[in-house]
Scaffold this active site. Sequence first.
Site, PDB file in Angstrom:
ATOM      1  N   TYR A  44       6.690   0.019  -8.786  1.00 15.62           N
ATOM      2  CA  TYR A  44       5.718  -1.045  -8.516  1.00 15.62           C
ATOM      3  C   TYR A  44       5.030  -1.509  -9.797  1.00 15.62           C
ATOM      4  O   TYR A  44       4.886  -2.706 -10.035  1.00 15.62           O
ATOM      5  CB  TYR A  44       4.673  -0.587  -7.502  1.00 15.62           C
ATOM      6  CG  TYR A  44       5.252  -0.142  -6.179  1.00 15.62           C
ATOM      7  CD1 TYR A  44       6.374  -0.753  -5.628  1.00 15.62           C
ATOM      8  CD2 TYR A  44       4.677   0.912  -5.481  1.00 15.62           C
ATOM      9  CE1 TYR A  44       6.900  -0.337  -4.419  1.00 15.62           C
ATOM     10  CE2 TYR A  44       5.200   1.331  -4.263  1.00 15.62           C
ATOM     11  CZ  TYR A  44       6.311   0.699  -3.741  1.00 15.62           C
ATOM     12  OH  TYR A  44       6.825   1.113  -2.545  1.00 15.62           O
ATOM     13  N   GLU A  67       0.854  -1.171   0.000  1.00 18.45           N
ATOM     14  CA  GLU A  67       0.000   0.000   0.000  1.00 18.45           C
ATOM     15  C   GLU A  67       0.895   1.227   0.000  1.00 18.45           C
ATOM     16  O   GLU A  67       1.940   1.239   0.656  1.00 18.45           O
ATOM     17  CB  GLU A  67      -0.875  -0.014   1.252  1.00 18.45           C
ATOM     18  CG  GLU A  67      -1.951   1.043   1.250  1.00 18.45           C
ATOM     19  CD  GLU A  67      -2.913   0.824   2.390  1.00 18.45           C
ATOM     20  OE1 GLU A  67      -3.928   0.124   2.188  1.00 18.45           O
ATOM     21  OE2 GLU A  67      -2.631   1.341   3.480  1.00 18.45           O
TER      22      GLU A  67
END
Length: 149
Positions: free
Chosen positions: A116, A105
Site C-alpha cells: 500500500y 483499511e
Amino acid sequence: MMQDPVDAIMAVMHKAFDHAYGEAWTRRQVSDALVTPNTHFLLGEETEDGSGPTGFTLSRSAADEEELLLIAVRPEFRGKGLGSEMMEQFFANARARGVRRVFLEMREGNPAEHLYRKLGFEQVGLRKGYYRGAIGGPLDAITFARDIK
C-alpha cells in the site's frame, strides 16, 4: 466456461487469508456484497493449471470515492508483482468510473502495508482496538487513502 465470481473469490480467500486473524469473509458476505449497487470486483489472471484466479479485489464506490474492501493474492503467487498489477488495474477501473480518491483499511501489522505504501497510500486514520482476531487481543485498524485523479 467462466467460473462463478463468488466461487472464484472464495477459492482465493480460503488460501490467502490467515485464519488466525479471522479476516476472511464468508460466502454469504461476498454474495451479498456483489449484489449491492456500486460494488466492483476484479479477478487476477487464471492459473495455468485451471485452479482459479491468482487473486482478486473487491471494492465499493460512492460519488468520486472508492473503498477497497478486500485484496488477496494466493500465497504461491506472492512476491511476483501480481498484487501491484491488480492494484494498478483496480486504479484504472476506478478512474473510469470517475473515482478521484481511494480508501482502504487494514489491521495493524498486515504485511500488505508495504504494498500500500509503495503504491502511494498514506495513513489518514486509526481505529484503536477495532479488530478482534482469533489470536486474541484487540488490534488497531489503520485507514489509508490515495488520490488517483
